[in-house]
Design a protein around this motif. Sequence first.
Motif, PDB file in Angstrom:
ATOM      1  N   UNK A  72      16.873 112.540  47.937  1.00 52.14           N
ATOM      2  CA  UNK A  72      17.557 111.254  47.828  1.00 52.14           C
ATOM      3  C   UNK A  72      19.033 111.469  48.123  1.00 52.14           C
ATOM      4  N   UNK A  73      19.572 110.684  49.051  1.00 54.16           N
ATOM      5  CA  UNK A  73      20.995 110.783  49.416  1.00 54.16           C
ATOM      6  C   UNK A  73      21.583 109.375  49.474  1.00 54.16           C
ATOM      7  N   UNK A  74      22.426 108.997  48.508  1.00 56.05           N
ATOM      8  CA  UNK A  74      23.018 107.663  48.520  1.00 56.05           C
ATOM      9  C   UNK A  74      24.338 107.602  49.285  1.00 56.05           C
ATOM     10  N   UNK A  75      24.655 106.421  49.803  1.00 56.51           N
ATOM     11  CA  UNK A  75      26.049 106.085  50.097  1.00 56.51           C
ATOM     12  C   UNK A  75      26.700 105.878  48.732  1.00 56.51           C
ATOM     13  N   UNK A  76      27.664 106.696  48.383  1.00 57.28           N
ATOM     14  CA  UNK A  76      28.241 106.613  47.046  1.00 57.28           C
ATOM     15  C   UNK A  76      29.158 105.397  46.904  1.00 57.28           C
ATOM     16  N   UNK A  77      29.542 105.130  45.668  1.00 61.86           N
ATOM     17  CA  UNK A  77      30.419 103.991  45.355  1.00 61.86           C
ATOM     18  C   UNK A  77      31.656 104.027  46.255  1.00 61.86           C
ATOM     19  N   UNK A  78      31.909 102.927  46.948  1.00 58.37           N
ATOM     20  CA  UNK A  78      33.057 102.843  47.844  1.00 58.37           C
ATOM     21  C   UNK A  78      32.722 103.088  49.297  1.00 58.37           C
ATOM     22  N   UNK A  79      31.447 103.372  49.594  1.00 59.70           N
ATOM     23  CA  UNK A  79      31.081 103.825  50.936  1.00 59.70           C
ATOM     24  C   UNK A  79      29.920 103.042  51.540  1.00 59.70           C
ATOM     25  N   UNK A  80      29.999 102.897  52.861  1.00 54.88           N
ATOM     26  CA  UNK A  80      28.860 102.519  53.682  1.00 54.88           C
ATOM     27  C   UNK A  80      28.189 101.235  53.271  1.00 54.88           C
ATOM     28  N   UNK A  81      26.870 101.293  53.122  1.00 53.66           N
ATOM     29  CA  UNK A  81      26.060 100.100  52.887  1.00 53.66           C
ATOM     30  C   UNK A  81      25.805  99.836  51.408  1.00 53.66           C
ATOM     31  N   UNK A  82      26.364 100.682  50.542  1.00 51.70           N
ATOM     32  CA  UNK A  82      26.327 100.401  49.105  1.00 51.70           C
ATOM     33  C   UNK A  82      27.344  99.303  48.797  1.00 51.70           C
ATOM     34  N   UNK A  83      26.945  98.315  48.028  1.00 46.40           N
ATOM     35  CA  UNK A  83      27.824  97.186  47.697  1.00 46.40           C
ATOM     36  C   UNK A  83      27.929  97.041  46.179  1.00 46.40           C
ATOM     37  N   UNK A  84      28.924  96.237  45.761  1.00 50.88           N
ATOM     38  CA  UNK A  84      29.158  96.008  44.343  1.00 50.88           C
ATOM     39  C   UNK A  84      30.440  96.637  43.849  1.00 50.88           C
ATOM     40  N   UNK A  85      31.195  97.254  44.762  1.00 48.48           N
ATOM     41  CA  UNK A  85      32.470  97.874  44.420  1.00 48.48           C
ATOM     42  C   UNK A  85      33.611  97.051  45.014  1.00 48.48           C
TER      43      UNK A  85
END
Length: 389
Positions: A72-85
């Motif tokens: 499992x490899x996430x886009x971390x908080x502040x990056x890429x396609x992860x949202x909510x920051x």
Amino acid sequence: MNTSTDLPDIPLPPGIRSRYVDNINGLRMHVLEAGFETRGRPCLLLLHGFPELAFSWRKVMPALAEAGYHVIAPDQRGYGRTTGWDANYDGDLNSFRLLNLVRDALGLVSAFGYASVDAVVGHDFGSSVAAWCALVRPDVFRSVALMSAPFAGPPALPFDTADAPAKPAPEDPVHRELAALPRPRKHYQWYYSTREANRDMHHAPQGVHDFLRAYYHHKSADWKANAPYPLKSWSASELAKLPTYYVMDLAKDMAATVAEEMPDTVAIAANRWLPERELAFYSAEYERTGFQGGLQWYRCGTSGAFVAELQTWSGRTIDVPSCFISGRQDWGTYQRPGVFEAMQSRACTQMIGCHLVDGAGHWVQQEQPAEVSHLLLQFLKQRADCDIR
């Protein structure tokens, strides 16, 4: 910000899928996943650094999955396609502090139904998050591989001061001394903490794509002047020996700094570890999001605002099996004098491998993925042997 349905496909190797996981500590987290076809596999969590994405693990994920892991490899908080920051420079930095990034990782592991993972692997700033994961929750993160950024341990508490006169925290003179050098300089982490840094890179005169091409090139083994060695001290005269991507000319921003080292068209065409098609994915993502989300992590560090919280673990060591992997041509190993040595002698009590990979600069898992995959699998076997004993 675009919704996930508006975004182009990611140029992934076979066996890796892109997906979203909701309600991870306030985030909708974008995750790359390999080894998902069968249930009951042991899990590995891979944490990227700056300015990268989950995509930076694309070359090692298939080998780890083939060895039997759910990766499992996430886009971390502040990056890429992860949202909510929040990307607002004037917003609350609190959500980007290290312990909340650990909480993100913990929440993601739990969401996938794991009580523990066999290893957390972190690269660059992700190495700091991985180290704190292993320090704070060794029951969940049962081993740790640190890559390209060594870990010195938690900040110390003031000691034996009850009967001593109170002393104010000394100001670090190094920034003033760097600026006063005959060739005036500044440290990149403090530059990254300025209001201007995101604009300088997001609106670089050469464009985001060419900015990233030059940045990645400058910190790679392809830039032949990368021949790192230990520095003697955290002093202006020693730090000035670092390349300009770490200790910059005072009057230049990062876009101008790396533009001076832009590879020519022949070198770009010859690049096998980051061909134009793959770089285009990075550049499209950063054109869309900007860099401020990642820069907030640096601001948490340089502000000093969260040191007291981290001092809760003063004197604690990483006691789960650990290893370190870096490029032999990576100055990141030595950019903080003494930390590489402190990691091995004090901060990690079960370090069972410390590897400098030839032919790799800072982007070790992209520049030399076969060797990194081999070293990670070797480490995982060694840590399993430790469990048996």
